[in-house]
Motif scaffolding. Structure first.
Motif, PDB file in Angstrom:
ATOM      1  N   SER A   6       1.183  -1.332   0.648  1.00  0.00           N
ATOM      2  CA  SER A   6       0.106  -0.345  -0.177  1.00  0.00           C
ATOM      3  C   SER A   6       0.631   1.566   0.215  1.00  0.00           C
ATOM      4  O   SER A   6       0.317   2.466  -0.526  1.00  0.00           O
ATOM      5  CB  SER A   6      -0.926   0.027   1.371  1.00  0.00           C
ATOM      6  N   ASN A   7       2.087   1.314   0.619  1.00  0.00           N
ATOM      7  CA  ASN A   7       2.948   1.968   0.642  1.00  0.00           C
ATOM      8  C   ASN A   7       4.780   1.923   0.432  1.00  0.00           C
ATOM      9  O   ASN A   7       5.743   2.133   0.995  1.00  0.00           O
ATOM     10  CB  ASN A   7       3.334   3.369   2.074  1.00  0.00           C
ATOM     11  N   PRO A   8       4.431   1.265  -1.547  1.00  0.00           N
ATOM     12  CA  PRO A   8       6.054   1.024  -1.330  1.00  0.00           C
ATOM     13  C   PRO A   8       7.421   2.085  -1.664  1.00  0.00           C
ATOM     14  O   PRO A   8       6.590   2.758  -1.779  1.00  0.00           O
ATOM     15  CB  PRO A   8       5.804   0.800  -2.824  1.00  0.00           C
ATOM     16  N   ALA A   9       8.165   1.525  -1.284  1.00  0.00           N
ATOM     17  CA  ALA A   9       9.557   2.640  -1.040  1.00  0.00           C
ATOM     18  C   ALA A   9       9.644   2.725  -2.447  1.00  0.00           C
ATOM     19  O   ALA A   9      10.640   3.820  -2.294  1.00  0.00           O
ATOM     20  CB  ALA A   9      10.799   1.986  -0.565  1.00  0.00           C
ATOM     21  N   ASN A  10       9.111   1.883  -3.698  1.00  0.00           N
ATOM     22  CA  ASN A  10       9.566   3.047  -4.914  1.00  0.00           C
ATOM     23  C   ASN A  10       8.567   4.120  -5.213  1.00  0.00           C
ATOM     24  O   ASN A  10       8.163   3.537  -6.766  1.00  0.00           O
ATOM     25  CB  ASN A  10      10.258   1.695  -5.451  1.00  0.00           C
ATOM     26  N   SER A  11       7.505   4.007  -4.433  1.00  0.00           N
ATOM     27  CA  SER A  11       6.432   4.423  -5.275  1.00  0.00           C
ATOM     28  C   SER A  11       6.899   6.167  -5.883  1.00  0.00           C
ATOM     29  O   SER A  11       7.810   7.052  -5.289  1.00  0.00           O
ATOM     30  CB  SER A  11       5.311   4.760  -4.259  1.00  0.00           C
ATOM     31  N   ALA A  12       6.050   6.857  -6.384  1.00  0.00           N
ATOM     32  CA  ALA A  12       6.126   8.089  -6.671  1.00  0.00           C
ATOM     33  C   ALA A  12       6.420   9.679  -5.328  1.00  0.00           C
ATOM     34  O   ALA A  12       7.152  10.644  -5.569  1.00  0.00           O
ATOM     35  CB  ALA A  12       5.108   8.722  -7.171  1.00  0.00           C
ATOM     36  N   GLY A  13       5.899   9.258  -4.415  1.00  0.00           N
ATOM     37  CA  GLY A  13       6.085  10.501  -3.327  1.00  0.00           C
ATOM     38  C   GLY A  13       7.147   9.695  -2.418  1.00  0.00           C
ATOM     39  O   GLY A  13       7.226  10.238  -1.407  1.00  0.00           O
ATOM     40  N   SER A  14       8.391   9.008  -3.203  1.00  0.00           N
ATOM     41  CA  SER A  14       8.431   7.815  -1.737  1.00  0.00           C
ATOM     42  C   SER A  14       9.987   8.772  -1.143  1.00  0.00           C
ATOM     43  O   SER A  14      10.211   8.633   0.038  1.00  0.00           O
ATOM     44  CB  SER A  14       8.819   6.464  -2.186  1.00  0.00           C
TER      45      SER A  14
END
Length: 246
Positions: free
Chosen positions: A192-200
């Motif tokens: 739900s909040n991956p470390a490679n997301s757009a806002g990471s």
């Protein structure tokens, strides 16, 4: 290694992410574990199999944390399967992104039902089964203490409510020798909040350590609070957020 042999734990929302890591960590330290899930039966069964590989008992129970009747049933099934309960971990939660100006009332109610009412009703159902030394541990969020950007007001307020819940319930159950504590993760590398997301990168920039947490690191905090080593700790908030609210 912390010794949880003979302990029986119920982890809500234990089919994935932080909940799954908590279930496995409890088992690795000796506890039998029941988990609840809403939709992910396949993932829940995989977590249960991982628990069983440690030599501990496991059961996966389908239950919607927004449904009071399902909560009561899930606790009953966990007690029946494990022969009792010693530890409740309230991990089930849903996220919400959006401003109050554009708030959808049904979405708001879903967040409150699962993130706030769910832990309360699970605790209510479990309390009669807990003896001295019992543990209730809830997984909140560092966003319940600090809201560093817009669009997460509803989610943050649902998590902030868990602080008062934890402190108040600790007063109620303290005379029985049962502790109640809250773990507040920060940005944690999950589906739900991956470390490679757009806002990471922005989320990492808010932390002292400059990184996301791992589900296992949050689970380690829960295992400690579930153990005899934390016997004098109650009504407390343990923040595991890489220093985001330092």
């Amino acid at each position: 290694m912390i010794d949880l042999k003979g302990k029986r734990a119920l982890v809500t929302g234990g089919s994935r992410g932080i909940g799954a890591a908590i279930a496995l960590a409890l088992a690795e330290n000796g506890a039998d574990v029941a988990i609840t899930y809403q939709y992910s039966a396949e993932k829940a069964l995989a977590v249960a199999k991982s628990v069983e590989k440690t030599g501990r008992r496991a059961v996966a129970i389908q239950a919607d944390s927004a449904d009071p009747e399902a909560i009561t049933r899930a606790v009953s099934e966990a007690v029946s399967a494990l022969g009792g309960l010693d530890v409740l971990v309230n991990s089930a939660a849903i996220g919400h992104v959006g401003t109050i100006a554009d708030l959808d009332v049904k979405q708001y109610q879903a967040v409150m039902d699962i993130n706030v009412r769910g832990p309360v009703l699970f605790a209510k159902a479990v309390i009669p089964h807990l003896a001295e030394g019992g543990r209730i541990i809830t997984v909140g969020s560092a966003l319940g203490e600090r809201v560093p950007f817009p669009g997460i007001t509803t989610y943050a307020m649902s998590k902030a409510a868990l602080t008062s819940f934890t402190r108040g319930l600790s007063r109620e159950l303290g005379p029985r020798g049962i502790t109640v504590n809250l773990v507040q993760p920060g940005a944690t590398d999950t589906d739900s909040n991956p470390a490679n997301s757009a806002g990471s990168d922005f989320q990492r920039s808010l932390t002292s350590l400059g990184r996301y947490g791992e589900p296992r690191e949050v689970a380690n905090a829960v295992v400690f609070l579930a153990s005899p080593a934390s016997s004098v700790i109650t009504g407390a908030i343990l923040t595991a957020d890489a220093g985001a609210i330092a």
